[in-house]
Design an enzyme around this catalytic site. Structure first.
Site, short mmCIF file in Angstrom:
data_model
loop_
_atom_site.label_atom_id
_atom_site.label_comp_id
_atom_site.label_asym_id
_atom_site.label_seq_id
_atom_site.Cartn_x
_atom_site.Cartn_y
_atom_site.Cartn_z
N GLU A 136 0.83 -1.21 0.00
CA GLU A 136 0.00 0.00 0.00
C GLU A 136 0.86 1.26 0.00
O GLU A 136 0.53 2.25 -0.67
CB GLU A 136 -0.93 -0.02 1.22
CG GLU A 136 -2.00 -1.10 1.16
CD GLU A 136 -2.81 -1.19 2.42
OE1 GLU A 136 -2.51 -0.43 3.38
OE2 GLU A 136 -3.75 -2.01 2.49
N HIS A 351 2.35 -10.05 -9.76
CA HIS A 351 3.78 -10.38 -9.76
C HIS A 351 4.57 -9.36 -8.96
O HIS A 351 5.45 -9.70 -8.17
CB HIS A 351 4.30 -10.45 -11.19
CG HIS A 351 5.78 -10.64 -11.28
ND1 HIS A 351 6.40 -11.84 -11.00
CD2 HIS A 351 6.79 -9.78 -11.60
CE1 HIS A 351 7.70 -11.72 -11.15
NE2 HIS A 351 7.96 -10.48 -11.51
#
Length: 459
Positions: A136, A351
């Site tokens: 985040e 990924h």
């Protein structure tokens, strides 16, 4: 002296064969390994078989198997195509199913004690929490890049717990849980991602490209699979030095398509390097699914081609991963030779922060695998054993979140490394050509200060 006598006898026999049956028979006889000739056919016409040769009088001896040094392959008279599918696939070892229930009739051989079980779980929760908040933070633009190991927490922590601290680790880039297990703090992870003055790599590496000499964790590099031949070489060097530890290298199934994988496997096998090849088969090599990456029996199936034993294990089962790693390590120590471990898991995250996996895989697939969360699976097992409670869960989650938020703020406020660090540490004295380049960089930085963080010292 005995060897010279055998060679003289061998020469006499070859000359005898050449005189009686011709040069071609003598040539075939001379190619037999082992330093001694087979008994040859007699004038009586009897058939004789010695060291794989069968013949009748007047006929040249023919081998019944191909032999070179310690390799012996039988010859057959029927021509067949060997179909890999006929041999079947290597089974996958597991202890806990997706619901956290033990699937073994007798699980006593694959238990862990309460202290170790709790430590493994606490590290899995901390790793999951750190990945969530660091991801985040990157999305907020606070640092440039990040990679999580969602779905693979059991693979990383379970294997880390099965290794010894003195074992050298060559990681790919999704194994920061090994460092966490060995004692790296939230603050040290944050300092590296921000590249501040406390970063052990002096701000020169991309975020998540960690390295710790004091923890026997080699610095991660971005180019795919470069760590495998390096690990094989390090394992061989440590073997020659009688180092009391092994080498472990992590990689994904996509990296196993690189030439470096094959070079490293062959190097390690032929030189009997004491190491573990730890493959994280998480189903996706960025956007390439495993069924487009290879055919055949996955990665573990390649072990036999290199004369290397292999284990296939459920990488989402922390107990199975711990014991598979422990057994693999014991094998390496005992035999001083390599082993291949393939951990079957699933990458439930993108990924990296540079990737949007919803563009190449269905959301339904991702949701189905997230429901098999390896952290929750291990939590259920601990609760069933009476070693973990809901209250402890709430406290651990809350404290971990609070600690991660704190270190992110602290790391962000710390000063960056001086600009001159770009050219330091490679040479004892900075050479003229690097000094010239640095002066050009410095002048550019002074002229365009708005392109550089305010807290970078330009000197």
């Amino acid at each position: 002296a005995r060897h010279r006598e055998r060679e003289r006898e061998r020469g006499r026999m070859i000359r005898y064969v050449a005189g009686r049956w011709g040069a071609s028979a003598a040539l075939r006889a001379a190619r037999i390994g082992g330093g001694s000739l087979p008994e040859l056919p007699t004038s009586s016409g009897r058939s004789v078989v010695v060291r794989g040769y069968a013949a009748k009088a007047g006929e040249a001896a023919e081998p019944s198997f191909y032999e070179f040094r310690d390799r012996k392959i039988p010859f057959v008279s029927q021509l067949d195509i060997h179909e890999p599918s006929l041999t079947g696939g290597m089974p996958c070892f597991r202890v806990l199913d997706e619901t956290g229930q033990c699937v073994l009739d007798d699980a006593s051989a694959y238990e862990v004690d309460e202290e170790l079980g709790r430590k493994m779980y606490e590290n899995m929760v901390k790793l999951q929490t750190m990945d969530t908040l660091f991801y985040e933070a990157q999305r907020q633009g606070r640092f440039s890049f990040y990679m999580t190991c969602f779905g693979e927490e059991a693979t990383v922590i379970g294997s880390a717990a099965g290794l010894d601290f003195k074992d050298h680790v060559f990681a790919q880039y999704r194994e920061h849980g090994v460092l966490m297990w060995r004692g790296q703090t939230f603050q040290e992870f944050a300092d590296q991602c921000y590249g501040n003055h406390r970063d052990y790599n002096k701000g020169r590496q991309m975020p998540v490209h960690y390295g710790r000499k004091d923890m026997n964790f080699q610095t991660i590099s971005s180019p795919l699979c470069t760590q495998l031949p390096q690990a094989a070489g390090a394992a061989y060097a440590n073997k020659l030095a009688n180092y009391d530890g092994i080498t472990v290298t992590y990689f994904g199934e996509g990296a196993a398509s690189e030439g470096d994988f094959h070079a490293a496997m062959n190097f390690a096998s032929t030189l009997a390097c004491p190491m573990i090849f730890m493959c994280r088969n998480n189903g996706w090599a960025i956007s390439t699914p495993s069924d487009e990456q290879y055919t055949g029996d996955g990665i573990a199936g390649r072990g036999s081609a290199y004369g290397m034993p292999a284990i296939r294990v459920d990488g989402m089962d922390a107990l199975a991963m711990f014991h598979a790693t422990t057994i693999a390590r014991d094998y390496v120590v005992k035999n001083q030779s390599p082993i291949l471990v393939e951990a079957m898991s699933y990458r439930t995250s993108h990924h990296s922060t540079s990737d949007d996996s919803s563009r190449y895989r269905e959301l339904s697939e991702m949701k189905a695998w997230k429901a098999r969360d390896p952290v929750a699976r291990f939590q259920i097992w601990l609760e069933h054993k009476g070693w973990w409670t809901e209250e402890e869960e709430s406290v651990l989650r809350a404290e971990s979140r609070k600690a991660v938020m704190k270190v992110l703020d602290m790391a962000e406020r710390e000063q960056k490394r001086p600009l001159r660090d770009l050219v330091e540490d490679v040479y004892d004295v900075v050479p003229e050509h690097l000094e010239k380049q640095y002066q050009e960089i410095k002048e550019f930085a002074k002229k365009h200060k708005h392109l550089y963080p305010n807290d970078i010292l330009i000197e």
